[in-house]
Structure formats: C-alpha cells, structure tokens
Design a protein around this motif. Structure first.
Motif, short mmCIF file in Angstrom:
data_model
loop_
_atom_site.label_atom_id
_atom_site.label_comp_id
_atom_site.label_asym_id
_atom_site.label_seq_id
_atom_site.Cartn_x
_atom_site.Cartn_y
_atom_site.Cartn_z
N TRP A 22 0.67 -1.26 -0.08
CA TRP A 22 -0.24 0.18 -0.03
C TRP A 22 0.90 1.21 -0.08
O TRP A 22 2.09 1.13 0.63
N ILE A 23 0.49 2.24 -0.67
CA ILE A 23 1.09 3.62 -0.78
C ILE A 23 0.44 4.48 -0.02
O ILE A 23 -0.79 4.75 -0.08
N VAL A 24 0.92 5.21 1.00
CA VAL A 24 0.50 6.39 1.43
C VAL A 24 1.01 7.62 0.99
O VAL A 24 2.05 7.78 0.44
N THR A 25 0.04 8.38 0.62
CA THR A 25 0.34 9.66 -0.46
C THR A 25 -0.28 10.84 0.27
O THR A 25 -1.57 10.62 1.02
N SER A 26 0.18 12.13 0.08
CA SER A 26 -0.43 13.44 0.69
C SER A 26 -0.09 14.45 -0.50
O SER A 26 0.88 14.55 -0.96
N GLN A 27 -1.01 14.95 -1.00
CA GLN A 27 -1.15 15.89 -2.01
C GLN A 27 -0.30 15.46 -3.25
O GLN A 27 0.69 16.35 -3.78
N GLY A 28 -0.39 14.34 -3.67
CA GLY A 28 0.23 13.85 -4.80
C GLY A 28 1.59 13.15 -4.70
O GLY A 28 2.37 12.99 -5.48
N ARG A 29 2.11 13.40 -3.31
CA ARG A 29 3.36 12.77 -2.89
C ARG A 29 3.33 11.59 -2.45
O ARG A 29 2.78 11.37 -1.29
N ARG A 30 4.13 10.36 -2.77
CA ARG A 30 4.25 9.33 -1.99
C ARG A 30 5.13 9.52 -0.70
O ARG A 30 6.12 10.02 -0.67
N LEU A 31 4.36 9.11 0.37
CA LEU A 31 4.99 9.51 1.71
C LEU A 31 5.83 8.21 2.31
O LEU A 31 6.88 8.13 2.81
N CYS A 32 5.23 7.05 1.91
CA CYS A 32 5.99 5.69 2.18
C CYS A 32 5.03 4.51 1.63
O CYS A 32 3.83 4.56 1.26
N PHE A 33 5.79 3.46 1.65
CA PHE A 33 5.04 1.98 1.17
C PHE A 33 4.94 1.20 2.56
O PHE A 33 5.57 1.53 3.25
N THR A 34 3.87 0.62 2.63
CA THR A 34 3.61 -0.44 3.65
C THR A 34 3.18 -1.80 3.03
O THR A 34 2.92 -2.00 2.12
N ALA A 35 3.35 -2.87 4.03
CA ALA A 35 2.95 -4.27 3.79
C ALA A 35 1.43 -4.61 3.92
O ALA A 35 1.19 -5.61 3.77
N SER A 36 0.70 -3.67 4.55
CA SER A 36 -0.73 -3.91 4.63
C SER A 36 -1.51 -2.77 4.78
O SER A 36 -0.90 -1.76 5.18
N LEU A 37 -3.13 -3.12 4.58
CA LEU A 37 -3.75 -1.84 4.91
C LEU A 37 -3.80 -1.35 6.32
O LEU A 37 -3.66 -0.23 6.32
N ARG A 38 -3.89 -2.24 7.09
CA ARG A 38 -3.60 -2.10 8.62
C ARG A 38 -2.48 -0.86 8.90
O ARG A 38 -2.55 0.11 9.57
N THR A 39 -1.00 -1.26 8.38
CA THR A 39 -0.06 -0.45 8.61
C THR A 39 -0.16 0.71 7.87
O THR A 39 0.23 1.72 8.36
N ALA A 40 -0.73 0.85 6.65
CA ALA A 40 -0.88 2.11 5.85
C ALA A 40 -1.69 3.03 6.56
O ALA A 40 -1.64 3.96 6.79
N ILE A 41 -2.77 2.26 7.22
CA ILE A 41 -3.78 3.26 8.11
C ILE A 41 -3.14 3.92 9.37
O ILE A 41 -3.25 4.99 9.51
N GLU A 42 -2.29 3.12 9.83
CA GLU A 42 -1.42 3.69 11.12
C GLU A 42 -0.50 4.65 10.36
O GLU A 42 -0.37 5.67 11.21
N ARG A 43 0.36 4.30 9.52
CA ARG A 43 1.30 5.22 9.00
C ARG A 43 0.60 6.57 8.44
O ARG A 43 1.04 7.92 8.76
N GLY A 44 -0.50 6.43 7.77
CA GLY A 44 -1.18 7.58 7.14
C GLY A 44 -1.52 8.54 8.57
O GLY A 44 -1.61 9.77 8.38
N SER A 45 -2.12 7.81 9.67
CA SER A 45 -2.93 8.48 10.75
C SER A 45 -1.46 9.61 11.22
O SER A 45 -1.68 10.67 11.95
N THR A 46 -0.23 8.86 11.33
CA THR A 46 0.78 9.48 11.96
C THR A 46 1.10 10.68 11.10
O THR A 46 1.52 11.65 11.77
#
Length: 87
Positions: A22-46
């Motif tokens: 999963w890719i976490v994105t903000s305003q068109g910029r990739r912030l990070c890649f994660t290995a699951s949706l749960r981790t993406a939600i956690e990282r996105g929240s951070t």
C-alpha cells in the motif's frame, strides 16, 4: 461507490491484514510504502498528526483508493471491533 477502484468499508476491513503493498500519499506525493492496509492506516494517521494534508492510501497491485474520510471511518470500525490501530 462512484469510482471503480473504490471499495466499501466492510470490504476493506476484510483485507486489513492481507499482505499487499500500500502507498501512503499526501497531495500527490508518496510518503511511504507499507506491507498491509492496517499498517498504511497507522502510518497515514501518523503523517496527518504531523501536518500532512489530504492523506490517501492506494493498493499498488490494483490501485484501490482509500480517501481520508474513509480512513477515519475504518479507524473507528477497527477501534469498535477492538482490532487495535494507532489512534
């Protein structure tokens, strides 16, 4: 659902821990890649807590898109089901 790459909240909860990039994105910029949706939600929240705007998640294999409002709903569903996710 109006977008072909959108999924319902329940569909996303069912794949929460499936191993997938999963890719976490903000305003068109990739912030990070994660290995699951749960981790993406956690990282996105951070990232949001530290000021990132309009954070979205997308699954790399088929470009499922999860918007910020859906992320908020998923976090609530996870908390309600006691599935532990970072607030």
């Amino acid at each position: 659902m109006s977008l072909p790459n959108a999924r319902t909240d329940d569909q996303l909860i069912n794949i929460l821990d499936d191993p997938e990039t999963w890719i976490v994105t903000s305003q068109g910029r990739r912030l990070c890649f994660t290995a699951s949706l749960r981790t993406a939600i956690e990282r996105g929240s951070t990232f949001v807590r530290f000021g990132a705007k309009a954070t979205t998640l997308s699954r790399q294999s088929d470009n499922i898109i999860v918007t910020q409002s859906q992320i908020c709903r998923l976090k609530k569903m996870i908390a309600d089901k006691d599935l532990s996710v970072v607030p």
